[in-house]
Design a protein around this motif. Sequence first.
Motif, PDB file in Angstrom:
ATOM      1  N   ASN A 207     -48.066 -24.548   7.842  1.00 42.28           N
ATOM      2  CA  ASN A 207     -48.253 -25.035   6.498  1.00 42.28           C
ATOM      3  C   ASN A 207     -48.080 -26.400   6.397  1.00 42.28           C
ATOM      4  OD1 ASN A 207     -48.309 -25.511   3.531  1.00 42.28           O
ATOM      5  ND2 ASN A 207     -47.125 -23.674   3.089  1.00 42.28           N
ATOM      6  N   ILE A 208     -48.882 -27.283   5.697  1.00 43.19           N
ATOM      7  CA  ILE A 208     -48.740 -28.911   5.828  1.00 43.19           C
ATOM      8  C   ILE A 208     -47.427 -29.095   4.822  1.00 43.19           C
ATOM      9  CG2 ILE A 208     -50.241 -29.057   4.081  1.00 43.19           C
ATOM     10  CD1 ILE A 208     -50.933 -31.635   5.363  1.00 43.19           C
ATOM     11  N   LYS A 209     -47.312 -28.417   4.018  1.00 41.18           N
ATOM     12  CA  LYS A 209     -46.109 -28.943   2.909  1.00 41.18           C
ATOM     13  C   LYS A 209     -44.730 -28.457   3.643  1.00 41.18           C
ATOM     14  CE  LYS A 209     -48.281 -27.771  -1.453  1.00 41.18           C
ATOM     15  NZ  LYS A 209     -48.118 -27.252  -2.646  1.00 41.18           N
ATOM     16  N   ASP A 210     -44.480 -27.475   4.289  1.00 44.10           N
ATOM     17  CA  ASP A 210     -43.367 -27.219   4.944  1.00 44.10           C
ATOM     18  C   ASP A 210     -43.199 -28.004   6.206  1.00 44.10           C
ATOM     19  OD1 ASP A 210     -42.462 -25.131   3.215  1.00 44.10           O
ATOM     20  OD2 ASP A 210     -43.786 -23.740   4.493  1.00 44.10           O
ATOM     21  N   LEU A 215     -41.180 -33.223   9.350  1.00 41.79           N
ATOM     22  CA  LEU A 215     -41.674 -34.394   9.986  1.00 41.79           C
ATOM     23  C   LEU A 215     -41.053 -35.507   9.286  1.00 41.79           C
ATOM     24  CD1 LEU A 215     -45.265 -33.779  10.840  1.00 41.79           C
ATOM     25  CD2 LEU A 215     -43.410 -33.777  12.431  1.00 41.79           C
ATOM     26  N   MET A 216     -40.959 -35.506   7.983  1.00 39.41           N
ATOM     27  CA  MET A 216     -40.530 -36.784   7.189  1.00 39.41           C
ATOM     28  C   MET A 216     -38.817 -36.896   7.296  1.00 39.41           C
ATOM     29  SD  MET A 216     -42.544 -38.673   5.771  1.00 39.41           S
ATOM     30  CE  MET A 216     -44.268 -38.737   5.261  1.00 39.41           C
ATOM     31  N   VAL A 221     -37.444 -40.433   6.385  1.00 38.48           N
ATOM     32  CA  VAL A 221     -38.227 -40.795   4.913  1.00 38.48           C
ATOM     33  C   VAL A 221     -38.153 -39.485   4.128  1.00 38.48           C
ATOM     34  CG1 VAL A 221     -40.370 -41.457   3.845  1.00 38.48           C
ATOM     35  CG2 VAL A 221     -39.603 -42.387   6.356  1.00 38.48           C
ATOM     36  N   MET A 222     -37.392 -39.573   2.944  1.00 33.13           N
ATOM     37  CA  MET A 222     -37.230 -38.509   2.294  1.00 33.13           C
ATOM     38  C   MET A 222     -38.499 -38.485   1.305  1.00 33.13           C
ATOM     39  SD  MET A 222     -33.321 -38.988   0.890  1.00 33.13           S
ATOM     40  CE  MET A 222     -31.925 -38.986   2.276  1.00 33.13           C
TER      41      MET A 222
END
Length: 470
Positions: A207-210, A215-216, A221-222
């Motif tokens: 899932n791209i959101k999780d 990764l951030m 990077v918050m």
Amino acid sequence: MPHARYDCSMHPFTRFEEETQIPIEKNASFCAECYCYLCDKPASECLHWTTPEYCHCNAHNKSQYWKQQRDVALVGVLTMFNLDLTEIDTELKEGGNKLHCFLLDLWPVYQEYLKGSLLKRDTVEPCLCSCHKGKAVNHKCNMCTLNHTLVKFFNYSLVHKTVTDFLNHIDEEKPKAAAVMLLGTAKELIIHKVLPNPFTLKDPLANIKDSSVNLMTSLNVMRWDNCLLTSVLAGQNLTGVRTSKGKKESLWEALTVVQSRVRKLENDKSYRQLVRYLNAVQCPESAGLVNLRKKLCFYICKYGDFSTAAYSLIVPRGTQGSICKYFTPALFELHVAMLRLRSCPPGNEAEWTDVWAPQSGSPLKRGLLIRTALHILFSNNNLFRESKCWSSLVRMWCMSEMLSKEGRVMPLCLYEPDKAFLQKVMSSSCSILDELQRVPNVFLPQPFHKYTPSCWLSANQFGAKAVGDQ
């Protein structure tokens, strides 16, 4: 001598802002010493000298378009950081080259994610339909049809793996190269599209959101919805430091990230949150952070808290001390004017403008105002020695606290006092000056408040008085 094509004395050159389809007039001609402005190599070796849609033969240094193309050709992917060409050294170029190679490798992987794949729901979750327990699928059953029909899903896990493999090798790089690679990766991830899946996949990183949160965090990077960041913006955490599960966490971000957040909060006119963020955030490039903090008082005045704005100039902060020591004469005059007039220049630039915007807020006591102005002067030797600062202080003190209807700053107007008052001032002043020539200390008479001439008048009152006299 070798020269750019547009400087050739043998072949005339025709300048045009942007023409990439065909050579203009005789621009394609060149001598043996002509160099391509973009490729920085002899024109005879340029692969795109007359190529349609490129036409390097038309490039010259007076065109903004061709200048941008040259910057891209010289520094490649580093153009995303808006660096000056004089700032780019070998280390930055090395980081830019590695970032460029990574982005090329990531592109096809990201395209596969966007394309999606076909998958049945029962490959992720077993079908619990009671119509075919262990038997063939009943195609007349709607539940079975839903569970066994091929549907498109979007799996981000391969993108996550590619990025993670790249990040694992960044610690081995030099500081500048590592910073370029990290920030470039963060900028690339920000533009990735969120595509919803028809059902939840077992792998959370699919899932791209999780995955982006993971990764951030690795990139330091918050996200805007990060718990620490939101608590700082809401005023619940003023230090930017918290302890979670026995581990100390600080609001520590790269300068580029800080600048981006400041720009967004400025555009949203969220000045309270912006002040809280700048007070709490820490940055490895302290000089850049100090430059952003110079506008703290300006932001506080934007929401009308002039007492806090004054104290932000008086009270030193941390090891860097007061921001007053970084002020210029122009900034000094601007801040004194804002505190005196309870107004600010419109927009987000801390610069003097002809028209000001009044702010709703309690007026600053005159004692605190003069104390603040003197503190700025005495904490900055350059301002203290600058006569313009002292004259601007006097000038601001003689300004009306009310703006005109058009939002312009107005001077105070004193109606001409009568001759008796002038004579009283003159006689007292002369006696004081005579006594100062004899002794170092003198006795000053009581103020003239008991004998009041025509009152101090604002510009509007003075105009009305003049009209009445006529």
